[in-house]
Design a protein around this motif. Sequence first.
Motif, PDB file in Angstrom:
ATOM      1  N   GLY A 162     -23.341  16.778  20.724  1.00  0.00           N
ATOM      2  CA  GLY A 162     -21.881  16.842  20.681  1.00  0.00           C
ATOM      3  C   GLY A 162     -21.264  17.975  21.487  1.00  0.00           C
ATOM      4  N   SER A 163     -22.059  18.624  22.350  1.00  0.00           N
ATOM      5  CA  SER A 163     -21.494  19.741  23.122  1.00  0.00           C
ATOM      6  C   SER A 163     -20.545  19.236  24.210  1.00  0.00           C
ATOM      7  N   GLY A 164     -20.784  17.998  24.670  1.00  0.00           N
ATOM      8  CA  GLY A 164     -19.908  17.424  25.701  1.00  0.00           C
ATOM      9  C   GLY A 164     -20.640  17.034  26.978  1.00  0.00           C
ATOM     10  N   LYS A 165     -21.943  16.800  26.885  1.00  0.00           N
ATOM     11  CA  LYS A 165     -22.732  16.453  28.076  1.00  0.00           C
ATOM     12  C   LYS A 165     -22.201  15.186  28.764  1.00  0.00           C
ATOM     13  N   THR A 166     -21.971  14.144  27.952  1.00  0.00           N
ATOM     14  CA  THR A 166     -21.524  12.873  28.521  1.00  0.00           C
ATOM     15  C   THR A 166     -20.136  13.029  29.138  1.00  0.00           C
ATOM     16  N   THR A 167     -19.282  13.776  28.446  1.00  0.00           N
ATOM     17  CA  THR A 167     -17.921  14.002  28.944  1.00  0.00           C
ATOM     18  C   THR A 167     -17.984  14.717  30.299  1.00  0.00           C
ATOM     19  N   VAL A 168     -18.825  15.746  30.397  1.00  0.00           N
ATOM     20  CA  VAL A 168     -18.961  16.503  31.647  1.00  0.00           C
ATOM     21  C   VAL A 168     -19.585  15.616  32.729  1.00  0.00           C
ATOM     22  N   ALA A 169     -20.609  14.851  32.373  1.00  0.00           N
ATOM     23  CA  ALA A 169     -21.261  13.968  33.357  1.00  0.00           C
ATOM     24  C   ALA A 169     -20.244  12.974  33.918  1.00  0.00           C
ATOM     25  N   VAL A 192     -23.052  27.687  33.330  1.00  0.00           N
ATOM     26  CA  VAL A 192     -22.603  27.302  31.982  1.00  0.00           C
ATOM     27  C   VAL A 192     -21.185  26.740  32.075  1.00  0.00           C
ATOM     28  N   ILE A 193     -20.965  25.615  31.423  1.00  0.00           N
ATOM     29  CA  ILE A 193     -19.608  25.090  31.248  1.00  0.00           C
ATOM     30  C   ILE A 193     -19.231  25.318  29.792  1.00  0.00           C
ATOM     31  N   THR A 194     -18.106  25.977  29.565  1.00  0.00           N
ATOM     32  CA  THR A 194     -17.665  26.221  28.193  1.00  0.00           C
ATOM     33  C   THR A 194     -16.746  25.084  27.767  1.00  0.00           C
ATOM     34  N   ASN A 195     -17.116  24.452  26.658  1.00  0.00           N
ATOM     35  CA  ASN A 195     -16.321  23.317  26.173  1.00  0.00           C
ATOM     36  C   ASN A 195     -15.828  23.586  24.753  1.00  0.00           C
ATOM     37  N   ARG A 239      -9.685  22.196  25.322  1.00  0.00           N
ATOM     38  CA  ARG A 239      -9.306  20.797  25.479  1.00  0.00           C
ATOM     39  C   ARG A 239     -10.191  20.143  26.544  1.00  0.00           C
ATOM     40  N   ILE A 240     -10.303  18.831  26.488  1.00  0.00           N
ATOM     41  CA  ILE A 240     -11.109  18.115  27.481  1.00  0.00           C
ATOM     42  C   ILE A 240     -10.566  18.401  28.882  1.00  0.00           C
ATOM     43  N   GLU A 241      -9.234  18.520  28.990  1.00  0.00           N
ATOM     44  CA  GLU A 241      -8.601  18.764  30.305  1.00  0.00           C
ATOM     45  C   GLU A 241      -9.097  20.078  30.927  1.00  0.00           C
ATOM     46  N   ASP A 242      -9.500  21.035  30.065  1.00  0.00           N
ATOM     47  CA  ASP A 242      -9.954  22.326  30.588  1.00  0.00           C
ATOM     48  C   ASP A 242     -11.291  22.207  31.333  1.00  0.00           C
ATOM     49  N   LEU A 243     -11.973  21.068  31.138  1.00  0.00           N
ATOM     50  CA  LEU A 243     -13.290  20.919  31.768  1.00  0.00           C
ATOM     51  C   LEU A 243     -13.177  20.605  33.260  1.00  0.00           C
ATOM     52  N   GLU A 278     -11.404  21.701  35.753  1.00  0.00           N
ATOM     53  CA  GLU A 278     -11.442  22.818  36.697  1.00  0.00           C
ATOM     54  C   GLU A 278     -12.859  23.396  36.825  1.00  0.00           C
ATOM     55  N   GLN A 279     -13.543  23.507  35.697  1.00  0.00           N
ATOM     56  CA  GLN A 279     -14.910  24.052  35.720  1.00  0.00           C
ATOM     57  C   GLN A 279     -15.842  23.123  36.498  1.00  0.00           C
ATOM     58  N   VAL A 280     -15.662  21.819  36.312  1.00  0.00           N
ATOM     59  CA  VAL A 280     -16.519  20.855  37.012  1.00  0.00           C
ATOM     60  C   VAL A 280     -16.224  20.887  38.512  1.00  0.00           C
TER      61      VAL A 280
END
Length: 200
Positions: free
Chosen positions: A11-18, A171-174, A177-181, A183-185
Amino acid sequence: MLVIGLTGGIGSGKTTVANLFAQLDIPIIDTDVIAREVTQPGQPALAEIEKHFGADILQADGTLNRGKLRDIIFNHVNERHWLENLLHPRIRKSMEAQIQALTSPYCIAVIPLLLEVEFYSMVNRILVVDASQQAQVERVMQRDKVSHSQVESILKNQASRQDRVARAHDVITNDGRIEDLTEQVEALNKKYLALASKST
Ligand code: ATP
């Protein structure tokens, strides 16, 4: 081919980041998807699983009862090792074939167990998605409709947050909010494209 191993706890957000990398046209190789493919009916690994655990491990339609298998390996470490020995070489072989077929500058390989098992040699860098335990528990409870204690017991069996971050190149900090990801990606995408152009 530069291979980025993407990992993180449940549940850290791997799929969301991928998915965000995929939106930037970066190919994604997902070991969970491969694990499901190699255990489809007709695949030799499913026949081995049936031989080892008995016909009860299959559902009426002949497909693997994944919930039952998950319960067994969660409670019996020797059975987990047996299953890993069966599946990991097959997963690695499929990953290698997929990587070989790619022509992109780099790819993302989603490997939830990257730190727990022997997939290190297949990646050039480790990207960890890091989230607070509270966020992980809340997200998984909501997504999978499971109890607080069920998520906590899974977390206890995984590598710790500190271990993961200590071994990460990026490291991506999640925690927000999902929207914050996004910029990091995007920043990491630039970095990986630059690294890939240097290594060719
Ligand atoms: P697993 O290890 O269980 O496969 P995962 O690391 O792939 O999980 P995701 O499936 O990406 O994690 O995210 C878990 C759940 O949390 C999903 O329902 C996702 O939509 C949600 N989620 C992810 N990031 C956030 C966020 N920043 N805010 C709110 N919800 C989020």
